[in-house]
Write a protein that holds these residues in place. Structure first.
Motif, mmCIF file in Angstrom:
data_model
loop_
_atom_site.group_PDB
_atom_site.id
_atom_site.type_symbol
_atom_site.label_atom_id
_atom_site.label_comp_id
_atom_site.label_asym_id
_atom_site.label_seq_id
_atom_site.Cartn_x
_atom_site.Cartn_y
_atom_site.Cartn_z
ATOM 1 N N ASP A 85 -8.743 -52.210 34.666
ATOM 2 C CA ASP A 85 -8.584 -51.163 35.680
ATOM 3 C C ASP A 85 -8.490 -49.780 35.039
ATOM 4 N N PRO A 143 -13.861 -54.075 37.745
ATOM 5 C CA PRO A 143 -14.376 -52.743 38.095
ATOM 6 C C PRO A 143 -15.896 -52.712 38.021
ATOM 7 N N GLY A 172 -11.885 -48.495 34.347
ATOM 8 C CA GLY A 172 -12.842 -48.735 35.423
ATOM 9 C C GLY A 172 -13.539 -47.502 35.937
ATOM 10 N N VAL A 230 -17.786 -52.800 34.601
ATOM 11 C CA VAL A 230 -17.456 -53.872 33.667
ATOM 12 C C VAL A 230 -18.385 -55.062 33.885
#
Length: 419
Positions: free
Chosen positions: A270, A295, A273, A298
């Protein structure tokens, strides 16, 4: 030529390029390990010799305490730490490691079966992974030359030398438990202990010169050649990245139970992200299950060969596992390192000192620290410049093929005739 490693995949993989260099030079090559590694050896196109029984190393190490309540996975052997020089630490480590580590990696059935095979096959040279002293015992049993092939910094030998020096200053203050354990294995085969059985007659070192430990041992430098096992390049990796690509990996060893990450994978992902980068996170099924939401920037992949991925990356974040570190070094990729165990801290520190990495200690690896660290590694030119210097230094070492004649000469010099 007999190569041997205890059955841990990452410790064997770095041996494959030299084994193939020997093979293509015309030598007969066998690779001996516990049965659990047989598939990995044959996948590499090498001839496997299963010996003994599979080890139970990780469960044994989980219960090991190296003093002051420090578990095995927190051992930091970086010689800049004052604790590493303390007599109590050296004495405790020498007492714990034979029973909690070496006796499991080199269990009795493995040693005995390896000696039996050596006496049948009669190798001229035994090359052993630095924890697999069973290889030295087998070599001694037939008078073969033998050498260690390092995958990382030689801190084990550094600690051994420190212990022996301090023990000589305190006669009778402690038993040499490591030598005592090895003598037991040697006695079963009518062999005598000598220090070279823990050191090798010489050492093959794959670290670039600026990272290598200068311990005064006979050493042959060899360029690290990445080998990641059986692998396929995925379609997405064949396309050039459209923005900076970052590899985030916990390493292969974490998949065997030695998970070095402290904290939440959710929180870590996160935190990066919203960065304008592509994150490639190598996560197996168990690790992926820890992530509730990926995210948008990713890409989670179970496995991708690092020698194919890292040349496309602008940075790599990892725990300083030997294979990941060495592959990043040879391809000149700036590194964000959060080291955890054994010699990782030493290698991380030296990499930062030569300008190729930023180091975040494990106890400081928060999601915010990961984010800020990645931004620095990506945006500050000094990290890319340092990584390129390390790449050029790595490429200046001789290849596995180049050192074959050197090893042939050393073999002839060190062999002994044993009936």
């Amino acid at each position: 030529m007999l190569f041997t490693s205890f059955a841990m995949k990452t410790h064997f993989l770095s041996m494959v390029p030299l084994a193939w260099a020997m093979r293509t030079a015309g030598h007969e090559v066998r690779v001996a390990s516990q049965p659990g590694l047989t598939g990995t050896i044959t996948e590499a196109g090498l001839t496997a010799v299963p010996v003994g029984e599979d080890h139970d190393l990780l469960p044994a190490m989980e219960g090991a305490d190296v003093g002051a309540g420090v578990p095995w996975h927190s051992i930091d052997l970086d010689p800049v730490r004052p604790e590493v020089h303390a007599w109590e630490f050296l004495k405790t480590l020498n007492t714990v490691l034979p029973s909690a580590f070496f006796a499991h990696a080199n269990n009795d059935p493995m040693i005995d079966d390896l000696v039996r095979f050596a006496r049948e096959w009669r190798p001229d040279l035994v090359i052993w992974e630095p924890f697999t002293v069973a290889g030295a015992v087998a070599a001694r049993s037939v008078g073969a030359a033998h050498a260690r092939l390092l995958w990382g910094a030689d801190l084990l030998l550094d600690i051994r030398a420190r212990f022996l020096r301090r023990l000589a200053e305190r006669p009778g203050a402690a038993q040499d438990a490591l030598a005592g354990w090895l003598r037991g294995a040697l006695d079963r085969h009518g062999l005598l202990f000598e220090e070279s059985l823990l050191r090798g007659q010489w050492t093959i070192d794959t670290l670039p010169a600026s990272i290598r430990m200068p311990l005064g041992e006979p050493t042959v430098a060899m360029r690290y050649v990445p080998y990641n096992g059986a692998a396929v390049v995925p379609d997405w990796l064949r396309e050039p990245p459209t923005r900076p690509r970052v590899c985030l990996t916990l390493g292969l060893t974490a998949r065997s139970g030695a998970d070095y990450l402290l904290g939440s994978l959710d929180g870590m992902l996160d935190a990066v992200g919203d960065l304008d980068v592509e994150i490639v996170a190598t996560l197996n099924a168990a690790q992926r299950a820890q992530v509730s939401r990926l995210p948008g920037n990713v890409r989670a992949v179970d496995f991708v060969p690092l020698h194919a991925l890292l040349p496309t990356c602008s940075a790599v974040a990892h725990h300083c596992g030997a294979g990941t570190w060495s592959t990043a070094a040879i391809y000149g990729v700036p590194q964000l390192i959060s080291p955890m165990v054994f010699e990782n801290s030493y290698r991380a520190r030296r990499t930062a000192e030569v300008g190729a990495a930023l180091v975040i200690p494990q106890n400081e690896l928060t999601p915010r620290a990961l984010r800020d660290g990645l931004l620095r590694v990506l945006e500050e030119p000094r990290f890319a410049e340092g990584a390129d210097r390390l790449r050029r230094e790595s490429l200046s070492d001789p290849t596995p093929n180049d050192i074959v004649p050197v090893l042939e000469k050393l073999t002839l010099e060190h062999q002994e005739l044993v009936p």
